[in-house]
Enzyme design. Sequence first.
Site, PDB file in Angstrom:
ATOM      1  N   GLY A 276       0.820  -1.201   0.000  1.00 57.10           N
ATOM      2  CA  GLY A 276       0.000   0.000   0.000  1.00 57.10           C
ATOM      3  C   GLY A 276       0.856   1.253   0.000  1.00 57.10           C
ATOM      4  O   GLY A 276       2.049   1.217   0.290  1.00 57.10           O
ATOM      5  N   ASP A 277       0.237   2.369  -0.305  1.00 57.58           N
ATOM      6  CA  ASP A 277       0.908   3.651  -0.153  1.00 57.58           C
ATOM      7  C   ASP A 277       0.602   4.175   1.254  1.00 57.58           C
ATOM      8  O   ASP A 277      -0.213   3.616   1.995  1.00 57.58           O
ATOM      9  CB  ASP A 277       0.443   4.638  -1.230  1.00 57.58           C
ATOM     10  CG  ASP A 277       1.502   5.681  -1.555  1.00 57.58           C
ATOM     11  OD1 ASP A 277       2.398   5.908  -0.719  1.00 57.58           O
ATOM     12  OD2 ASP A 277       1.434   6.276  -2.647  1.00 57.58           O
ATOM     13  N   TYR A 278       1.257   5.253   1.621  1.00 56.04           N
ATOM     14  CA  TYR A 278       1.244   5.757   2.991  1.00 56.04           C
ATOM     15  C   TYR A 278      -0.198   6.004   3.485  1.00 56.04           C
ATOM     16  O   TYR A 278      -0.880   6.907   3.015  1.00 56.04           O
ATOM     17  CB  TYR A 278       2.041   7.063   3.046  1.00 56.04           C
ATOM     18  CG  TYR A 278       2.536   7.464   4.407  1.00 56.04           C
ATOM     19  CD1 TYR A 278       3.864   7.277   4.765  1.00 56.04           C
ATOM     20  CD2 TYR A 278       1.690   8.034   5.346  1.00 56.04           C
ATOM     21  CE1 TYR A 278       4.332   7.652   6.009  1.00 56.04           C
ATOM     22  CE2 TYR A 278       2.150   8.403   6.593  1.00 56.04           C
ATOM     23  CZ  TYR A 278       3.473   8.211   6.920  1.00 56.04           C
ATOM     24  OH  TYR A 278       3.931   8.575   8.164  1.00 56.04           O
ATOM     25  N   GLY A 280      -2.767   4.557   2.797  1.00 55.64           N
ATOM     26  CA  GLY A 280      -3.778   4.396   1.756  1.00 55.64           C
ATOM     27  C   GLY A 280      -4.883   3.427   2.130  1.00 55.64           C
ATOM     28  O   GLY A 280      -6.025   3.573   1.684  1.00 55.64           O
TER      29      GLY A 280
END
Length: 727
Positions: A276-278, A280
């Site tokens: 995942g992104d930060y 997200g």
Amino acid sequence: MQAAIAAVRRPLSSRITALIARMTVEEKAGQLTLMPMPWTSAAAAKINPAAALRNVENMLGDAQAGRLGGLFNGLGVDAHRKLQAAAMKGRLGIPLVFAGDVIHGYRTVFPIPLGEAASFDTDLAERTARAAAAEMAATGMDWVFAPMVDIGRDARWGRTVEGAGEDVLLSSDMARARTRGFQGRSLTDDASVAACMKHFLAYGAAESGVDYNTADISERTLREVYLPPFQGAIQAGCATVMAAFEDVAGRPMHGSREYLTDLLRGELGFDGLVVGDYNGDVELVARGLAADARDAARIAIMAGLDMSMASGIYRDHLPSLVAAGEVPMERVDEAVGRVLTLKERLGLFDDPFRRMDLKRQEARTRTKPTLKLAREAAQKSIVMLKNDGDVLPLPRAGKRIAIIGPFAEGSTNLNGPWTLFADNKESVDLATGVRAAVADPSLITVVTGSGVTAPVAGGIDAAVAAARAADIVILAVGEREAMSGEATSRDLILMPAPQQELADAVAAVGKPVVVALRNGRALALDGGVLNAPAILVTWFLGSEGGHAIADILFGAVGPSGRLPVSFPISAGQVPYYYAHRPHGRPTGTRFLGSKFAARFPFGHGLTYGKIAYADLVLSSKQLPRDGRLQVTVTVRNDGARAARELVQLYVQDVVASVTQPVRELKAYQHVDLAPGQSKRVSFTIAASDLVLLGLDPHPTIEPGRFKLWIAPSAEATGLAGEFDLLA
């Protein structure tokens, strides 16, 4: 979406299988947790503020207790060693994986990816990625959150700076090259890092160019435009992929099984790790897809998101979700297997400290070869938009030169966005580069004239006085670093008003003006900037930027860069890109008072030569489905200086079951020409180069008439031909 295909699964080694069997569900959730480092750089802490607030002792405790799978954006060997040592004291001794946002260099900074894409040089992109990997790996990092392979067709979007621009072919080629560079021949090499293609999928299609916004696009556009660069990275063996922040038609990527599993794994055959992104995943709550953090963890893991970044929601909630039967243990084990397999491929089970060596860190940091490479990359990234009256190259002696503008000198705004571990103070500014290139540095005058977004008291008067006293003006204007990158969308892609006023005042003096544009996106140029006789797009060039710009200004090296994005006539045109579909009525293809075209189109860029194209020859007027068509052209340099020309081949499918773009880049090739020299340049076209998505939409090849152009840009007339693809 097309019907789901069974997802690809990489077989687990006996070591990983045995290890998973010994793990508790809490330890498994820990392996699926990626957190920012407590020891980090000031720039990284600014982007990831939670890292600066974490208790170091708690982090060491989490590492030893198996509550962490990895950490990112740490600073140096010592920090990484302390945390790895703690992890190895744990019950199972599973090593941590260390990652970093090293987008265009670690301590040696290369041009922003958009700028480097202007080189159209995949070998260069592979070499700079390889150098960046060696530097970051020497500090203990195993995994890079790059390359960013999102297509950028809306110049308002700040993250255009991280990609390769608007074109599908160029972006796909750069994705492959950068992946190869980061990963090298083997992920166990202490100079290699696992690459992470991002952001899956269609992140660059955010409405209005607003970062994190929804992308309401058709499945056709998603597959034709935004998917191919990811396919290119997968073909190059990319180890990991990062989910995008945005949603597509109401389906947030962090919670979309259709995209993260059915498409990515089922159709594309990707068998690596999805991260995942930060935050997200937990942001699924704010987006309205999840009721709370626990629900978000359930949705994300079941969608196919293997590893959670920063939020901690897998660690906090997966054990209870498994206990309640809401998440099958099989799915958790699948994700854990991918995390552990990545660590195994990186060689961390054999030597958890393999990339942590203080002597190697010192030996690989800002070396002479990497700085030389940074200068080469910067030179090849510069694009000359104009050179009326052959103002360039400038003489090295006998001329008084005034460098005017907020980017004339100083130790800021040199490296560009996303340089978390480098210092602008170590990079070369424009004035330093110019002074080093001329015979008499005392003839160089530097005046700021204006701030980036605010006027300077008396600045314009001082600039006008300097211009009057000079023979030549170098006008250094554009955007600061913080105007490009994540969460930095601009509603108007114009020169900031104080700088435009400065440019207009300096232009009115009447001296020859060379604009050195500092920018992280395409801009709509006007007034004294647009009307300058010479314009160089110098992006953010990194460590050796000042020297590289001077090399071009004074002719030590000729300009060879080409625009990877179209510069529009006006800001109101965006999003603008060359590969648009044809319109039915010509009157519908223009704005009132402005034509529907670029000011400076994709592929445009001048050299110090005088380039001419002639004698286009097609080996046949017909292309059999299993055959090849040879396209040859003569490229001639009628100038007095050597030149490196980028020859570009564009094609249009004239009649198809689905309307096709007015032009699409199909191939490109550099050719070096001495003064007066001509060369024959050849391209080969196969039916596989003419694939389109049919009505299904599945890839298909349709017989019919095709137009082609050999041209110096996407909108230049060039030389045209036609051929028929046979059934």
